[in-house]
Enzyme design. Structure first.
Site, PDB file in Angstrom:
ATOM      1  N   HIS A 201       0.824  -1.212   0.000  1.00 49.94           N
ATOM      2  CA  HIS A 201       0.000   0.000   0.000  1.00 49.94           C
ATOM      3  C   HIS A 201       0.860   1.265   0.000  1.00 49.94           C
ATOM      4  CE1 HIS A 201       0.834   0.947   4.274  1.00 49.94           C
ATOM      5  NE2 HIS A 201       0.806  -0.360   4.460  1.00 49.94           N
ATOM      6  N   CYS A 214       3.713  -4.660   6.694  1.00 50.48           N
ATOM      7  CA  CYS A 214       3.228  -4.391   5.343  1.00 50.48           C
ATOM      8  C   CYS A 214       4.366  -3.879   4.465  1.00 50.48           C
ATOM      9  CB  CYS A 214       2.093  -3.377   5.373  1.00 50.48           C
ATOM     10  SG  CYS A 214       0.549  -3.985   6.090  1.00 50.48           S
TER      11      CYS A 214
END
Length: 278
Positions: A201, A214
């Site tokens: 992301h 992440c």
């Protein structure tokens, strides 16, 4: 008496040198302890072993744009850092051959493991970089920020199973705590045994592993919306990867909400976090 006074002054000076520690990372002074790892010249990337570069200490009032003009993008990518995280007092790497550095990527042009996939994402934690492959050939690549020490990104081969263009963190807030941390253009590639989800992301890139697991990509559009800077967003790699992997050309009707996917690109995470030289 004079000798005692001089000896006292020498001790005071030595003490101040030893304990000096900038109160903020924005102060234009090096910190010998370097708790923030703001000396990026100490980060070892294997691909730079044969690429000539020099260290540059950022002085007050200096920015990537003022130092390198249009090639600020090249220097930013070279350091895996965004403009928001370049400040006086830190040290960065500057490629000696700027023209050659414009096409720099540590990712292999061909990757045999990806040949049987139409689309394949390779994330190299050691290089802090991510590549997009089509039938084994590199289409494009970009810097990435993986999990910080203690929160390393899981290693292995996974597959994207969901997209969420307007995703936000359920655990972490922005610096001013005005809202949940934005995770624009999110692509989920793994759910751990503890039910923790791992996404690719948009996020800040500080030039080192920084997430809770992440994988983050440049998105100055998100930074402008949240922080008001930079004025003219230019680095938008998260949008590029999202459109290529799970955009409307691949899966129609993207409303921006969470949507589970089938047959999305494979994702391989390899390596370990880069080494910091002492």
């Amino acid at each position: 008496m004079l000798r005692k006074v001089l000896a006292f002054l020498v001790l005071v000076i030595l003490f101040s040198i030893v304990v000096y520690n900038p109160s903020a990372t924005s102060e234009p002074g090096p910190n010998p302890q370097d708790p923030a790892k703001e000396d990026l010249s100490r980060v070892e990337y294997p691909s730079l072993a044969k690429v000539p570069w020099r260290a540059h200490f950022i002085e007050p009032q200096e920015t990537l744009e003022s130092l390198y003009g249009a090639d600020w993008v090249t220097v930013a990518r070279f350091n895996r850092i965004d403009r928001r995280h370049v400040y006086p007092g830190m040290t960065i790497k500057v490629p000696v051959d700027m023209v050659a550095a414009r096409s720099y990527t540590p990712m292999p042009q061909e990757y045999p493991e990806a040949k049987r996939y139409d689309k394949y994402i390779l994330i190299d934690m050691t290089e802090q970089w991510m590549g997009a492959y089509e039938n084994g050939r590199l289409k494009f690549s970009a810097p990435a920020a993986t999990g910080a020490p203690g929160h390393e990104t899981p290693v292995g081969v996974f597959r994207i199973d969901a997209r969420h263009r307007n995703h936000t963190s359920s655990l972490y807030k922005t610096e001013d705590e005005s809202g949940q941390y934005p995770m624009d253009n999110a692509m989920r590639f793994h759910i751990g045994p503890d039910n923790v989800s791992y996404w690719i992301h948009a996020r800040d890139l500080p030039g080192k592993p920084a997430s809770h697991g992440c994988v983050g990509l440049y998105d100055e559009g998100m930074q402008n919306r949240v922080y008001g800077i930079p004025d003219k967003p230019q680095l938008v790699d998260s949008q590029k990867f999202y459109a290529w992997a799970v955009g409307e050309n691949e899966y129609e009707g993207d409303t921006g909400d969470l949507e589970e996917l089938e047959d999305a690109p494979a994702v391989e995470v390899r390596g370990t976090n880069p080494v910091y030289r002492k």
